[in-house]
Structures are given as C-alpha cells and as structure tokens.
Design an enzyme around this catalytic site. Structure first.
Site, PDB file in Angstrom:
ATOM      1  N   ASN A   9       0.865  -1.194   0.000  1.00  0.00           N
ATOM      2  CA  ASN A   9       0.000   0.000   0.000  1.00  0.00           C
ATOM      3  C   ASN A   9       0.897   1.237   0.000  1.00  0.00           C
ATOM      4  O   ASN A   9       1.481   1.573   1.022  1.00  0.00           O
ATOM      5  CB  ASN A   9      -0.887  -0.037   1.256  1.00  0.00           C
ATOM      6  CG  ASN A   9      -1.713   1.223   1.426  1.00  0.00           C
ATOM      7  OD1 ASN A   9      -1.842   2.024   0.496  1.00  0.00           O
ATOM      8  ND2 ASN A   9      -2.278   1.393   2.610  1.00  0.00           N
ATOM      9  N   TRP A  10       0.991   1.882  -1.169  1.00  0.00           N
ATOM     10  CA  TRP A  10       1.886   3.043  -1.277  1.00  0.00           C
ATOM     11  C   TRP A  10       1.319   4.265  -0.555  1.00  0.00           C
ATOM     12  O   TRP A  10       2.033   5.252  -0.375  1.00  0.00           O
ATOM     13  CB  TRP A  10       2.111   3.414  -2.746  1.00  0.00           C
ATOM     14  CG  TRP A  10       2.824   2.400  -3.585  1.00  0.00           C
ATOM     15  CD1 TRP A  10       3.171   1.113  -3.241  1.00  0.00           C
ATOM     16  CD2 TRP A  10       3.285   2.583  -4.932  1.00  0.00           C
ATOM     17  NE1 TRP A  10       3.808   0.502  -4.285  1.00  0.00           N
ATOM     18  CE2 TRP A  10       3.889   1.373  -5.343  1.00  0.00           C
ATOM     19  CE3 TRP A  10       3.237   3.640  -5.839  1.00  0.00           C
ATOM     20  CZ2 TRP A  10       4.446   1.205  -6.612  1.00  0.00           C
ATOM     21  CZ3 TRP A  10       3.782   3.472  -7.106  1.00  0.00           C
ATOM     22  CH2 TRP A  10       4.383   2.274  -7.484  1.00  0.00           C
ATOM     23  N   LYS A  11       0.044   4.206  -0.202  1.00  0.00           N
ATOM     24  CA  LYS A  11      -0.648   5.385   0.384  1.00  0.00           C
ATOM     25  C   LYS A  11      -0.457   6.592  -0.538  1.00  0.00           C
ATOM     26  O   LYS A  11      -0.338   6.418  -1.754  1.00  0.00           O
ATOM     27  CB  LYS A  11      -0.145   5.655   1.798  1.00  0.00           C
ATOM     28  CG  LYS A  11      -0.150   4.408   2.668  1.00  0.00           C
ATOM     29  CD  LYS A  11      -0.037   4.715   4.119  1.00  0.00           C
ATOM     30  CE  LYS A  11       0.136   3.419   4.883  1.00  0.00           C
ATOM     31  NZ  LYS A  11      -0.034   3.568   6.314  1.00  0.00           N
ATOM     32  N   HIS A  98      -9.471   0.666   4.862  1.00  0.00           N
ATOM     33  CA  HIS A  98      -8.210   0.914   5.576  1.00  0.00           C
ATOM     34  C   HIS A  98      -8.498   1.849   6.752  1.00  0.00           C
ATOM     35  O   HIS A  98      -9.337   2.746   6.653  1.00  0.00           O
ATOM     36  CB  HIS A  98      -7.187   1.535   4.618  1.00  0.00           C
ATOM     37  CG  HIS A  98      -5.815   1.580   5.193  1.00  0.00           C
ATOM     38  ND1 HIS A  98      -5.429   2.529   6.116  1.00  0.00           N
ATOM     39  CD2 HIS A  98      -4.737   0.772   4.995  1.00  0.00           C
ATOM     40  CE1 HIS A  98      -4.170   2.293   6.454  1.00  0.00           C
ATOM     41  NE2 HIS A  98      -3.730   1.240   5.797  1.00  0.00           N
ATOM     42  N   GLU A 100      -7.042   4.327   7.839  1.00  0.00           N
ATOM     43  CA  GLU A 100      -6.907   5.766   7.532  1.00  0.00           C
ATOM     44  C   GLU A 100      -8.161   6.275   6.833  1.00  0.00           C
ATOM     45  O   GLU A 100      -8.568   7.420   7.042  1.00  0.00           O
ATOM     46  CB  GLU A 100      -5.641   6.002   6.681  1.00  0.00           C
ATOM     47  CG  GLU A 100      -4.382   5.818   7.524  1.00  0.00           C
ATOM     48  CD  GLU A 100      -3.155   5.352   6.749  1.00  0.00           C
ATOM     49  OE1 GLU A 100      -3.130   5.457   5.512  1.00  0.00           O
ATOM     50  OE2 GLU A 100      -2.216   4.864   7.404  1.00  0.00           O
ATOM     51  N   GLU A 170      -5.292  -5.296  10.691  1.00  0.00           N
ATOM     52  CA  GLU A 170      -4.275  -4.261  10.918  1.00  0.00           C
ATOM     53  C   GLU A 170      -4.567  -3.524  12.217  1.00  0.00           C
ATOM     54  O   GLU A 170      -5.393  -2.598  12.233  1.00  0.00           O
ATOM     55  CB  GLU A 170      -4.296  -3.255   9.769  1.00  0.00           C
ATOM     56  CG  GLU A 170      -4.050  -3.856   8.409  1.00  0.00           C
ATOM     57  CD  GLU A 170      -3.526  -2.814   7.435  1.00  0.00           C
ATOM     58  OE1 GLU A 170      -2.404  -2.986   6.960  1.00  0.00           O
ATOM     59  OE2 GLU A 170      -4.222  -1.809   7.190  1.00  0.00           O
ATOM     60  N   GLY A 176       2.284   2.135  10.761  1.00  0.00           N
ATOM     61  CA  GLY A 176       3.183   3.271  10.570  1.00  0.00           C
ATOM     62  C   GLY A 176       3.865   3.726  11.852  1.00  0.00           C
ATOM     63  O   GLY A 176       4.477   4.783  11.894  1.00  0.00           O
ATOM     64  N   SER A 216       3.485  -2.190  10.440  1.00  0.00           N
ATOM     65  CA  SER A 216       4.933  -2.138  10.632  1.00  0.00           C
ATOM     66  C   SER A 216       5.639  -3.456  10.322  1.00  0.00           C
ATOM     67  O   SER A 216       6.599  -3.845  10.992  1.00  0.00           O
ATOM     68  CB  SER A 216       5.267  -1.658  12.046  1.00  0.00           C
ATOM     69  OG  SER A 216       4.765  -0.342  12.241  1.00  0.00           O
ATOM     70  N   GLY A 237       2.752  -1.218   4.319  1.00  0.00           N
ATOM     71  CA  GLY A 237       2.746   0.212   4.019  1.00  0.00           C
ATOM     72  C   GLY A 237       4.154   0.707   3.730  1.00  0.00           C
ATOM     73  O   GLY A 237       4.685   0.560   2.631  1.00  0.00           O
ATOM     74  N   GLY A 238       4.785   1.299   4.754  1.00  0.00           N
ATOM     75  CA  GLY A 238       6.093   1.929   4.593  1.00  0.00           C
ATOM     76  C   GLY A 238       7.115   1.084   3.841  1.00  0.00           C
ATOM     77  O   GLY A 238       7.802   1.578   2.929  1.00  0.00           O
TER      78      GLY A 238
HETATM   79  C1  PEP Z   1      -0.801  -0.049   6.067  1.00  0.00           C
HETATM   80  O1  PEP Z   1      -0.906   1.130   5.792  1.00  0.00           O
HETATM   81  O2  PEP Z   1      -1.658  -0.835   5.680  1.00  0.00           O
HETATM   82  C2  PEP Z   1       0.342  -0.474   6.858  1.00  0.00           C
HETATM   83  C3  PEP Z   1       0.361  -1.679   7.343  1.00  0.00           C
HETATM   84  O3  PEP Z   1       1.342   0.453   7.054  1.00  0.00           O
HETATM   85  P1  PEP Z   1       2.796   0.169   7.707  1.00  0.00           P
HETATM   86  O4  PEP Z   1       3.313  -1.098   7.114  1.00  0.00           O
HETATM   87  O5  PEP Z   1       3.601   1.367   7.323  1.00  0.00           O
HETATM   88  O6  PEP Z   1       2.573   0.056   9.176  1.00  0.00           O
END
Ligand code: PEP
Length: 253
Positions: A9-11, A98, A100, A170, A176, A216, A237-238
C-alpha cells in the site's frame, strides 16, 4: 487452499518518476529472484495505475489494486474513483476500509458494505481491512471489536461472494508506528477471526479465506509473523516503498 498474498500500500506517496523506478525495481527483482507461490499486489495511488500496469505487464502472480473505491458506480461525485474505472485500468484488487479511510474520511461499516458490493460487482477482489485502536486493545475487547467490523460489513454477503474476499487484520496502533504486533498476538487474532468467519460461512470457507497481517511489517519481522498458522501474508505500508525491503518481505514465507 488459501492463497499467500503480500500487498503493498503506497498510500499518498511517490511522484510519477519515483513510482516508475520502484515498480521497475520490484518487477526485475521479482523475476530475477524466481519468486513462486506468492500473490503480489501493488496498490499505488490511482494516477499511477495505468503506467504501473504497463511495467507489470503480464508478470505471473503480480497484480494491481486500488487503495479505495467509491460506493457508487458512476455519476456526479467529484474526486471519486469507481470500481469499474479501476477494473478498466488493469486493477484486480482493491483495499477497502483501511483504518486511515475509516478515521480521516469517516468511513462507516455500512458505507464499506456498499464499497465491497461495488468491488465484487465489478470483478475486483476486496482486501477488507479491520483492526482495533490502542484503547480497545488495552481494554481487552479487541477480538469482539474486530469481529463486529466483519459482521457489520461482510456478513450480508452470499457464500459465493464471501469466497472472493481477502481480509487484512491491521491493529491501528501498529500502522506506521514501528510498533508491530507480536507474531503470537497476530496469530491469536487471526485464529479468532477465522473461527468467526467459520461460524457464519462454515469451516471450509473460513479455511479458504486469506487473512493478511498489516502493521509495521518489515524484512526483519515478516518471517516470524508469516510462520504462524493463520497468517497468510501481509499488507505492507512503509516497507512497500523500498523495493529491496518489499521483495524480501515477499520472500519471507
Ligand atoms: C498499512 O498502511 O496498511 C500499513 C500496514 O502500514 P505500515 O506497514 O507502514 O505500518
């Protein structure tokens, strides 16, 4: 048998050139390192979909997804992107719900039901996100909280439609933040969710549902998390913005 899936997920990150560079690196590593038996999904921002699709081409097991879709098929909804549009640009998956989106765009379980329906009607596989905030985890009511998210958004689906769903657990406190759930915490929740799905759709359907962990995840912890019986991959994500890290996560099964 359920699929092993790693979705990135590039966000809201990366310019055109940056997205092209990242995709090219991922595709090359993916091919060179002979990755097998893992479904990989890239979920860039909408404007990247078409150029990213061109780079991905027909690479086996490498797919494209949106990060969201509208609950409507078309019309006067400025700024929205529909499921039919995603499909027409080469996406086959879409992230729905998600945390967010739930938090910053007030997406309710009810709205997410409509989005899941749109995705399914247009041949997209929903990656349905669920997860609890820190205060719910600390209160010890996290399993009920997350089960309720599934009940309210998914349990109206027919058996046939439910079979097309991918779940991503999640925990919000791990997204994040660099603070990941332990592999035991992930397994405990995934097992509870699978049992919950079985109570509605039967054991076979639950056993065939991929449940991904997100929060994470990185190359250092993915192996431990993915080794758990009910963890079928990750929503990343990251670490999905760094080609080496993302591909190493894909190789962590
Ligand atoms: C996400 O946004 O779905 C996610 C898991 O982010 P991160 O890996 O950065 O915690």
């Amino acid at each position: 048998m359920r699929k092993k899936i790693v979705a990135g997920n590039w966000k809201m990150n990366l310019t055109f050139d940056e997205g092209q560079k990242l995709t090219t690196e991922i595709v090359n590593m993916y091919k060179d390192e002979n990755i097998k038996d893992v479904t990989v999904v890239l979920n860039p921002p909408f404007v990247h979909l078409f150029p990213v699709k061109k780079l991905v081409g027909d690479t086996p097991n490498l797919f494209l997804g949106g990060q969201n879709c509208s609950d409507k098929a078309s019309g006067a909804f400025t700024g929205e992107t529909s499921a039919p549009m995603l499909k027409s640009f080469g996406a086959t998956y879409v992230i729905i719900g998600h945390s967010e989106r739930r938090e910053y765009f007030n997406e309710s379980n009810e709205l997410l039901t409509a989005k899941v329906k749109q995705a399914l009607e247009n041949g997209l596989t929903p990656i349905f996100c669920c997860g609890e905030p820190l205060e719910i985890r600390e209160a010890g009511t996290h399993e009920d909280y997350v089960k309720n998210q599934l009940t309210e958004s998914l349990f109206g689906l027919s058996d046939e439609d439910f079979a097309k769903i991918v779940i991503a657990y999640e925990p919000i406190w791990a997204i994040g933040t660099g603070k990941t759930a332990s592999s035991d915490q992930a397994q405990e929740m995934h097992k509870a969710l699978r049992d919950h799905l079985a109570s509605k759709y039967g054991q076979e359907a639950a056993d065939n549902t991929s449940i991904l962990y997100g929060g994470s995840c990185n190359p250092g912890n993915a192996k431990d998390i993915f080794s758990k019986a009910d963890v079928d991959g990750g929503l990343i994500g990251g670490a999905s913005l760094k080609s080496r890290d993302f591909v190493d996560i894909i190789k962590s099964f």
